[in-house]
Every structure is written in structure tokens, then in C-alpha cells.
Design a protein around this motif. Structure first.
Motif, short mmCIF file in Angstrom:
data_model
loop_
_atom_site.label_atom_id
_atom_site.label_comp_id
_atom_site.label_asym_id
_atom_site.label_seq_id
_atom_site.Cartn_x
_atom_site.Cartn_y
_atom_site.Cartn_z
N PRO A 1 0.69 -1.24 -0.01
CA PRO A 1 -0.11 0.11 -0.08
C PRO A 1 0.87 1.27 0.04
CG PRO A 1 -0.82 -1.61 1.47
CD PRO A 1 0.34 -2.11 0.95
N THR B 1 -3.67 -4.46 -5.92
CA THR B 1 -4.54 -5.08 -4.84
C THR B 1 -5.09 -6.36 -5.23
OG1 THR B 1 -6.46 -3.78 -5.46
CG2 THR B 1 -4.90 -3.05 -3.67
N TYR C 1 0.56 -7.57 0.45
CA TYR C 1 -0.88 -6.97 0.43
C TYR C 1 -1.87 -8.22 0.86
CZ TYR C 1 -5.33 -4.90 -0.46
OH TYR C 1 -6.50 -4.12 -0.31
#
Length: 503
Positions: A99, A106, A156
Motif C-alpha cells: 500500500p 491489490t 498485500y
């Protein structure tokens, strides 16, 4: 207590009545050229434009909310990744998936069975007649795809996947092979090529799939006349069951598949894994088998239609005008030539989302020109309402040559001799978008198709704006963007990527 003067009170009242946006004029300009990467400077908004106003937006404008960035996990990507040192692997995955990284991806894409960037053909069930799926497995994915996805998941943890097959198992197809057409890179009997048009005298262009860009007009030049998937209820139901089993097995590995599409590029007649479907066959499988089977076993998984890679709008409408199909799907996966159809798709199917399911792959050059083309593709897809965007290969060796003879581009190029990686111009084309356009950001303005050498896209994030512009000409380009009652006057260097954040 000190009393405020009338002048001070009037000034305070004026400030309170002034729109927040006018006060917030912190503008940062990020520029990338072939010789200088990610140069930053502060600029200011102006009261008047100094060049043509190509697009305007206000904080009240409603646009297309953006959802997600993603890339694809392939075997040849994994091979390139494994050439890197552990430190380089960590740096790369942090840059792409963290992030706080460059690209903030993502989502990932995987294929059930082999795609064209697998090392060779394989499927999850090559045992002919295995309708009970006793031998269905993801063993090869566990060795080559899942470790790559987990390396991304490290940075992630909420990583989501979307899945589409390139080809069903060979025993489920009328040609009993993974490809569509014969070529020196596969072993299909050339006598089976006639199945595409059901005409043994019809000419089949052996280079149909090797042409790049818009392929000089329409694609495909001629539509397949029959489904390559066997249209028998046992086969169709078994295939729908395979989707659910694949989702189950990936879930057990800690990797959630949250959306599926029935077929990658049903309009590509390939020497590598592929499967043509007719409009009727696609409707039948999605409406009568895949949609109800997903609802029963995986109601949390979204069904999308795609991936569509034709600019023949009549071909698309022939399938998507089916009301039952529209009610079963969340959106449309578009790629390659289907980009030409985006304005019409938005108007014709306003309730369906649009995904750019696969970036164009280039020709293995991985040079600045390829970066400019990718920057334009990002601009044009997002500017025409795409709200989810997937890169194709994110890392390849050398000139990115596939098992089936293609050379393709990637965001990161690895020298197979030195094991040193290089971030390509396409990486920075993505960064100029991904680093700033986060989920919830709305696309509110675009000047592009008529300005393909100088595209401009405007996004709004609350009261802030993001203006992304490219100049692919040999001369500086001057243009203005209206933002509320102010103007961003841009002086774009020749052959440059530019992002302005206005806060």
C-alpha cells in the motif's frame, strides 16, 4: 479580550464563504522522461488559461469510481522472478503490491489450466471422461503460480484474484487439442483447422494472431462458425463444476478468487491455448450452467462476461443483448480491440461495470515507445469508463519470449545472464496512474482519442484532483485544464509522462 476590527471580520467571513478548493492550491507536478525519472516540482493554479482548455472539472462532478489495479501470475513470470536475489524479490513485490509502494496493486489474475505464458500445456483434469472430477487438481499451480501470488500477498495480505481459462481440458473440445489452429509451435493436425469455419476450402491466416495494434481494421476478420467446447449438457455442467472446484482449492491455499469469466478471448483463433465460442454457446454456458452453479456453491464470487477482444460491436451485441445474461453478470471484461467499443458499451449497458482485463503485451522491445503506448492505453481505457485494470506480464526475462514463439513486454525485465532487473518505461507509465488513483477516486474528465499524442485524464478524490497527461510528440505541448474556477496551465516536455496532484 481583544476585539476584532470590522476589516478582520469581513475578511474572515470572505474566507469562510470561499470554496475550500480555491484555498487549497498545493499542486505537485511529477514528470518522467526517458532520461529523467519521477522529477517533482511545485506549480500553481492560475486565474486564467494560457492555452486551449482541453477538459474541465469541478468538485461537484460525479464520475466513474475506480475499484482496483492488478496484474497476472504466470509460469514464465515465476521463472523470471526466481532469477532474482531474495532482496530484489522483496523490493519488487513491495514496489508493486505494498500500500506504500509505487503501484499499489491489490488484485491478481490467474487462469484455470495453462495460458500462453505457461511453460507448456497443462490442465487441471486431463483424464478423459472425468465428469466426477476425481482427478481434478491444481498441483502445477501449487508449484508455479501460488508461490508467486503468495509473494505478492506478503505485501498485500488482502489480495484478491480473478480467474478465466484460456482453454478447457482437451477432451472437452471438438478438436481434442488445447489450441485452435495448427502451427509449428503445436502438434495439432492441420486438417482440423477447417473446424473454425466448417469449410475445408476456407483460407485461415496463419499470422492472424501475430499482428499488433488494431490489426489494420477489424478483428477477427471472420467469426468462428461453431463452438469448440462440446455442447453436451454433461460437459457443460462438468465445466461449471470445475470452476467451483478451482475456487475451492485456491481458497484452501488462502487465496480468494472473487470474480470469474468464462473464457479468455473467445474471438482469438490461436496456436496456443484458446477456445472459440459462438454467441449462443456463450449464453448457454453462462446462463444455464456457470451462473446457477456459482450461485449454489460460491454466491460470493462475481460472474463477469469476457474477456472480449473484438472491435466488432455486432459480435458483442449478439451475445450481450441477452437480458438473462445481463442479469447474471456484474460487468464486462474488455481487452485489446474491444477498447474501440468502450463508448458504445457504456451507453448500451449502463448497469454493467467495465474491466480492462489484460493490457496489450507489446513485442518484447520494452522500450520508451512501448511505455508511451501503454500510457495512452491507460488513459483511453480509464477515460472511457473502465474501473478495474489488469496488467498482463509484470516480470519477464530478456525479450519476453513465450513457449509459443511470441516476444512480449513486462513492467520489469530481468537479464537472464546477469540476473539484474530493470524497471521498464511501462512500469513508470503505470506508476503515474497507480500511485495516485486509488479505490474510490472518480474519473471526471478525459481528452484523449482526438488527442492520442497528448491524452489528458482528470480524476477527483474528494476535494482534490489528479490530472494525468502525456506528450508523445517531439515538441513541448502547452494545454490548460479547468479545475473549478481556476486553471492548471501545463507545459509538457516532449515524450513525457506527467501527473499533477491538486490538493
Amino acid at each position: 479580550m481583544r476585539l476584532l476590527s470590522k476589516k478582520t471580520l469581513c475578511l474572515a467571513g470572505l474566507l469562510l464563504a470561499t470554496p475550500l478548493f480555491i484555498l487549497a492550491q498545493t499542486v505537485t507536478h511529477y514528470t518522467t522522461t526517458e532520461k529523467e525519472i519521477w522529477k517533482t516540482e511545485r506549480v500553481r493554479l492560475a486565474a486564467k488559461p494560457t492555452a486551449d482548455v482541453v477538459v474541465s472539472a469541478t468538485t461537484a462532478d460525479k464520475g466513474t469510481p475506480f475499484h482496483a489495479w492488478g496484474t497476472t501470475f504466470n509460469e514464465l513470470d515465476f521463472d523470471a522472478f526466481n532469477l532474482l536475489s531474495r532482496d530484489d524479490q522483496d523490493r519488487l513485490m513491495s514496489d508493486i503490491f505494498s500500500p506504500d509502494g509505487d503501484l499499489k496493486f491489490t488484485h491478481g489474475r490467474v487462469s484455470m489450466n495453462a495460458n500462453d505464458y505457461a511453460r507448456s500445456w497443462y490442465s487441471c483434469s486431463e483424464v478423459e471422461g472425468d465428469f466426477e472430477l476425481r482427478y481434478f487438481n491444481i498441483d502445477r499451480d501449487r508449484r508455479n503460480i501460488i508461490p508467486l501470488a503468495r509473494a505478492a500477498q506478503k505485501y498485500y495480505p488482502a489480495l484478491q484474484l480473478f480467474m478465466s481459462p484460456w482453454s478447457p481440458p482437451t477432451w472437452m473440445k471438438i478438436n481434442q487439442d488445447y489450441c485452435v489452429l495448427s502451427r509449428e509451435t503445436n502438434k495439432q493436425d492441420p486438417r482440423k483447422d477447417y473446424l473454425l469455419y466448417m469449410d475445408k476450402d476456407a483460407a485461415v491466416d496463419p499470422d492472424e494472431m501475430q499482428l499488433l495494434g488494431n490489426r489494420n481494421g477489424v478483428f477477427p476478420r471472420r467469426l468462428a462458425t461453431q463452438d469448440y467446447f462440446i455442447q453436451d449438457p454433461r460437459y457443460l455442467q462438468c465445466y461449471a463444476d470445475m470452476f467451483c472446484r478451482f475456487i475451492d482449492l485456491y481458497k484452501a491455499e488462502g487465496l480468494p478468487i472473487t470474480k470469474v469469466m468464462y473464457q479468455n478471448e473467445a474471438y482469438s483463433y490461436t496456436p496456443y491455448p484458446g477456445c472459440p465460442w459462438t454467441a449462443e454457446g456463450a449464453q448457454r454456458f453462462n446462463n444455464d450452467y456457470l451462473a446457477p452453479t456459482l450461485r449454489k456453491h460460491h454466491p460470493e464470487v462475481e460472474l463477469w462476461f469476457g474477456t472480449i477482444n473484438t472491435n466488432r460491436l455486432d459480435y458483442v451485441e449478439r451475445t450481450l443483448d441477452n437480458e438473462q445474461l445481463q442479469s447474471n453478470i456484474v460487468g464486462i471484461g474488455t481487452q485489446w480491440e474491444c477498447r474501440d467499443n468502450l463508448p458504445q458499451l457504456r451507453k448500451r449497458y449502463p448497469k454493467l461495470r467495465l474491466m480492462m482485463s489484460e493490457s496489450e503485451c507489446g513485442n518484447g522491445a520494452m522500450d520508451w515507445k512501448a511505455g508511451e503506448h501503454t500510457f495512452f492505453l491507460l488513459s483511453d481505457n480509464l477515460g472511457n469508463g473502465v474501473d478495474e485494470y489488469y496488467n498482463w506480464n509484470f516480470i519477464l526475462t530478456d525479450n519476453g519470449k513465450s513457449t509459443w514463439g511470441w516476444t512480449q513486454n513486462a513492467l520489469v525485465q530481468v537479464d537472464s545472464r546477469t540476473r539484474i532487473m530493470r524497471y521498464t518505461p511501462e512500469y513508470y507509465a503505470y506508476k503515474h496512474f497507480c500511485h495516485f488513483v486509488v479505490p474510490g477516486t472518480e474519473m471526471v474528465g478525459y481528452a484523449g482519442r482526438e488527442k492520442s499524442k497528448t491524452p489528458v485524464v482528470v480524476f477527483r478524490n474528494g476535494k482534490s484532483f489528479i490530472v494525468i497527461a502525456g506528450n508523445f510528440t517531439d515538441e513541448p505541448a502547452a494545454m490548460s485544464v479547468g479545475l473549478g474556477n481556476k486553471f492548471l496551465n501545463m507545459e509538457l516536455q516532449p515524450h513525457s509522462f506527467n501527473t499533477y496532484t491538486v490538493k
